[in-house]
Design a protein around this motif. Sequence first.
Motif, PDB file in Angstrom:
ATOM      1  N   ARG A   1      -2.187  22.163  -0.309  1.00 52.57           N
ATOM      2  CA  ARG A   1      -1.192  21.097  -0.113  1.00 52.57           C
ATOM      3  C   ARG A   1      -0.400  21.355   1.169  1.00 52.57           C
ATOM      4  NH1 ARG A   1       1.930  20.645  -5.769  1.00 52.57           N
ATOM      5  NH2 ARG A   1       2.662  18.667  -4.903  1.00 52.57           N
ATOM      6  N   PHE A   2      -0.075  22.606   1.397  1.00 48.40           N
ATOM      7  CA  PHE A   2       0.666  22.948   2.612  1.00 48.40           C
ATOM      8  C   PHE A   2      -0.159  22.653   3.877  1.00 48.40           C
ATOM      9  CE2 PHE A   2       3.363  26.522   0.444  1.00 48.40           C
ATOM     10  CZ  PHE A   2       4.091  25.549  -0.223  1.00 48.40           C
ATOM     11  N   LYS A   3      -1.482  22.710   3.758  1.00 49.97           N
ATOM     12  CA  LYS A   3      -2.357  22.486   4.910  1.00 49.97           C
ATOM     13  C   LYS A   3      -2.671  21.013   5.145  1.00 49.97           C
ATOM     14  CE  LYS A   3      -4.895  26.871   4.320  1.00 49.97           C
ATOM     15  NZ  LYS A   3      -6.222  27.438   3.967  1.00 49.97           N
ATOM     16  N   ASN A   4      -2.244  20.141   4.261  1.00 49.48           N
ATOM     17  CA  ASN A   4      -2.620  18.724   4.303  1.00 49.48           C
ATOM     18  C   ASN A   4      -2.310  18.107   5.674  1.00 49.48           C
ATOM     19  OD1 ASN A   4      -3.066  15.990   3.870  1.00 49.48           O
ATOM     20  ND2 ASN A   4      -2.044  15.961   1.886  1.00 49.48           N
ATOM     21  N   PRO A   5      -3.324  17.656   6.394  1.00 47.81           N
ATOM     22  CA  PRO A   5      -3.086  17.097   7.736  1.00 47.81           C
ATOM     23  C   PRO A   5      -2.400  15.730   7.704  1.00 47.81           C
ATOM     24  CG  PRO A   5      -5.400  16.858   7.135  1.00 47.81           C
ATOM     25  CD  PRO A   5      -4.764  17.696   6.069  1.00 47.81           C
ATOM     26  N   TYR A   6      -2.324  15.106   6.532  1.00 44.30           N
ATOM     27  CA  TYR A   6      -1.735  13.768   6.424  1.00 44.30           C
ATOM     28  C   TYR A   6      -0.257  13.794   6.033  1.00 44.30           C
ATOM     29  CZ  TYR A   6      -6.610  12.363   6.562  1.00 44.30           C
ATOM     30  OH  TYR A   6      -7.921  12.177   6.944  1.00 44.30           O
ATOM     31  N   VAL A   7       0.259  14.993   5.773  1.00 39.46           N
ATOM     32  CA  VAL A   7       1.671  15.117   5.382  1.00 39.46           C
ATOM     33  C   VAL A   7       2.408  15.930   6.438  1.00 39.46           C
ATOM     34  CG1 VAL A   7       3.297  15.982   3.663  1.00 39.46           C
ATOM     35  CG2 VAL A   7       1.139  14.959   2.915  1.00 39.46           C
ATOM     36  N   LYS A   8       3.371  15.309   7.081  1.00 40.00           N
ATOM     37  CA  LYS A   8       4.180  16.007   8.092  1.00 40.00           C
ATOM     38  C   LYS A   8       5.508  16.378   7.443  1.00 40.00           C
ATOM     39  CE  LYS A   8       5.703  15.794  12.914  1.00 40.00           C
ATOM     40  NZ  LYS A   8       5.787  14.974  14.138  1.00 40.00           N
ATOM     41  N   HIS A   9       5.522  17.553   6.830  1.00 39.29           N
ATOM     42  CA  HIS A   9       6.693  18.001   6.082  1.00 39.29           C
ATOM     43  C   HIS A   9       7.547  18.885   6.984  1.00 39.29           C
ATOM     44  CE1 HIS A   9       7.934  18.820   1.631  1.00 39.29           C
ATOM     45  NE2 HIS A   9       8.930  18.422   2.385  1.00 39.29           N
ATOM     46  N   MET A  10       8.693  18.348   7.400  1.00 44.85           N
ATOM     47  CA  MET A  10       9.541  19.057   8.353  1.00 44.85           C
ATOM     48  C   MET A  10      10.320  20.176   7.670  1.00 44.85           C
ATOM     49  SD  MET A  10       8.720  17.339  11.010  1.00 44.85           S
ATOM     50  CE  MET A  10       9.844  18.059  12.223  1.00 44.85           C
ATOM     51  N   LEU A  11      10.292  21.347   8.255  1.00 44.92           N
ATOM     52  CA  LEU A  11      11.004  22.494   7.690  1.00 44.92           C
ATOM     53  C   LEU A  11      12.505  22.239   7.625  1.00 44.92           C
ATOM     54  CD1 LEU A  11       9.116  25.382   9.526  1.00 44.92           C
ATOM     55  CD2 LEU A  11       8.814  24.665   7.152  1.00 44.92           C
TER      56      LEU A  11
ATOM     57  N   MET B   1       0.845  -1.194   0.000  1.00 43.47           N
ATOM     58  CA  MET B   1       0.000   0.000   0.000  1.00 43.47           C
ATOM     59  C   MET B   1       0.879   1.243   0.000  1.00 43.47           C
ATOM     60  SD  MET B   1      -1.649   0.263   3.801  1.00 43.47           S
ATOM     61  CE  MET B   1      -1.375  -1.200   4.759  1.00 43.47           C
ATOM     62  N   VAL B   2       0.372   2.285  -0.645  1.00 44.87           N
ATOM     63  CA  VAL B   2       1.163   3.495  -0.814  1.00 44.87           C
ATOM     64  C   VAL B   2       0.277   4.703  -0.570  1.00 44.87           C
ATOM     65  CG1 VAL B   2       0.745   3.511  -3.320  1.00 44.87           C
ATOM     66  CG2 VAL B   2       2.714   4.738  -2.382  1.00 44.87           C
ATOM     67  N   THR B   3       0.809   5.689   0.149  1.00 38.23           N
ATOM     68  CA  THR B   3       0.052   6.893   0.476  1.00 38.23           C
ATOM     69  C   THR B   3       0.593   8.092  -0.291  1.00 38.23           C
ATOM     70  OG1 THR B   3       1.478   7.320   2.382  1.00 38.23           O
ATOM     71  CG2 THR B   3      -0.535   6.077   2.790  1.00 38.23           C
ATOM     72  N   GLY B   4      -0.328   8.965  -0.673  1.00 40.29           N
ATOM     73  CA  GLY B   4       0.065  10.171  -1.381  1.00 40.29           C
ATOM     74  C   GLY B   4      -0.943  11.281  -1.162  1.00 40.29           C
ATOM     75  N   GLU B   5      -0.564  12.484  -1.556  1.00 35.85           N
ATOM     76  CA  GLU B   5      -1.447  13.633  -1.381  1.00 35.85           C
ATOM     77  C   GLU B   5      -2.518  13.663  -2.468  1.00 35.85           C
ATOM     78  OE1 GLU B   5       0.100  17.542  -2.077  1.00 35.85           O
ATOM     79  OE2 GLU B   5       1.481  16.863  -3.634  1.00 35.85           O
ATOM     80  N   TYR B   6      -3.537  14.466  -2.219  1.00 36.64           N
ATOM     81  CA  TYR B   6      -4.665  14.608  -3.143  1.00 36.64           C
ATOM     82  C   TYR B   6      -4.217  15.247  -4.456  1.00 36.64           C
ATOM     83  CZ  TYR B   6      -9.071  16.445  -5.021  1.00 36.64           C
ATOM     84  OH  TYR B   6     -10.123  16.770  -5.841  1.00 36.64           O
TER      85      TYR B   6
END
Length: 479
Positions: A346-356, A237-242
């Motif tokens: 995309r920046f608001k996506n609660p499923y992506v924890k993009h570390m600065l 299984m693979v996860t990705g953004e909308y």
Amino acid sequence: MKLDRKELNLPKYPERVIQFGEGNFLRCFFDWQLDILNREQNLNAGVAVVRPIDYDAVPLLNIQDGLYTSIIRGINEKGEVVKDYRIISSINREIPVYKEFDEYLKLAYNPDIRFIVSNTTEAGIVFSDKDRYDDRPQNTYPAKLTRLLHERFKTFNGAEDKGFILMPCELIDYNGEELKRIVLKYVELWNLEPEFKNWLEKSNVWCSTLVDRIVTGYPRAEKDELEKELGYEDKFMVTGEYFYLFVIQGPKDILTKELHLENAGLNILIVDDLKPYKMRKVGILNGAHTAMVPVSYLYGIDTVRETMENDELREFVEKAIDEEIIPALDMDKNELVEFKNAVINRFKNPYVKHMLIDIALNSTSKYKTRILPQVLETYKRTGKLPKRLLFSLACLIRFYKGVRENGDVINLRDDQKFLDMYRELWQTSDYRKIVETVLGMKDHWEIDLNTVEGMTDLVTSYLEKIDTKGVKEALKELK
């Protein structure tokens, strides 16, 4: 329930696509789109995946008959949080080329195969004079491809209608042109017949592409929860953004017809030139990332999403895009605004924890490629300096002091020459000297930025405020 084609009543489509690379990105991007085209547009195209490197750490997709689940999550155009789970059935099998080279070559014998797609990373499209025609297999991806193309040419006696449509997805500029250039170098290295070279150029369509989707891969931390929700085990299984975007530079009539794109409703654009779309992505998406990182990180924020949840920082980012990046780009204003709105979601996506701190890698070079063009273009067009983009530069210089305002040490990752320069500069308290030195890196910027009227003064004033008052107070004065 098991992932079983018969139980799920999922067909195995005729193989019409060769895909170099079995990784998360292609499976959540290209194969996901292909699955939609198969089911909704009757494309009827199955994929033979070629594992292009020799490793056994991850089992072959064959253990699940090529099936896996895509988990697409994010914020849609209406601002709603959405989740979509889809069993992808477009992949038929995976061929480990280092173990099954003959099976790999047999792909050339299938008259129905029309497309070749790849994602072998940016380092994949390279040339090596150590590759030989008789290697089983060759080392580089272009060498493996050249061998397959030559097998195709020989099998069908150079038939014009047996060429391929090639769509490399590696993240390099004009990737199709670069792949073709290297394949032709192998033709020369291996002293292959001129007729083959002519067939490569005349009977194959070499498309360049721009691909865009954040793919977060296998959800290890959520595995048990997701499998309970799905009702079956899935090792792939693979996860990705909308959000996703596939821009293809190539013949619109051929690609639209052969991929069944008419009325498909997919975010696939066929264009004459990728450059405006590359500039849009680099300027708005990558530029906003690079502009926010030092500001937000010094502010005390750790992730992109947290930045968007902070009113002051979100306003900084949005105004930087609206007032200083978009006006410097040469594309339809409505298209740019639409893309900007998608980027903010995309920046608001609660499923992506993009570390600065991860985005901060090599920030000095990123500022040059992602932001400086807009700074200089804005100045050229208006005679004014974009204050938010230059405030970000001042924050970047302060970031390289190597310590947050609360005293936490910053894990700086950049070329050693930049780290050494910043360390030496921050041993002084002369803000103007620091700024003049950074702006004066002509070998890096390809211009002495001190010669841009007012830039040195403005960045120096920002840097002094940020370092003495803190970024929060400096931001208030920015308004």
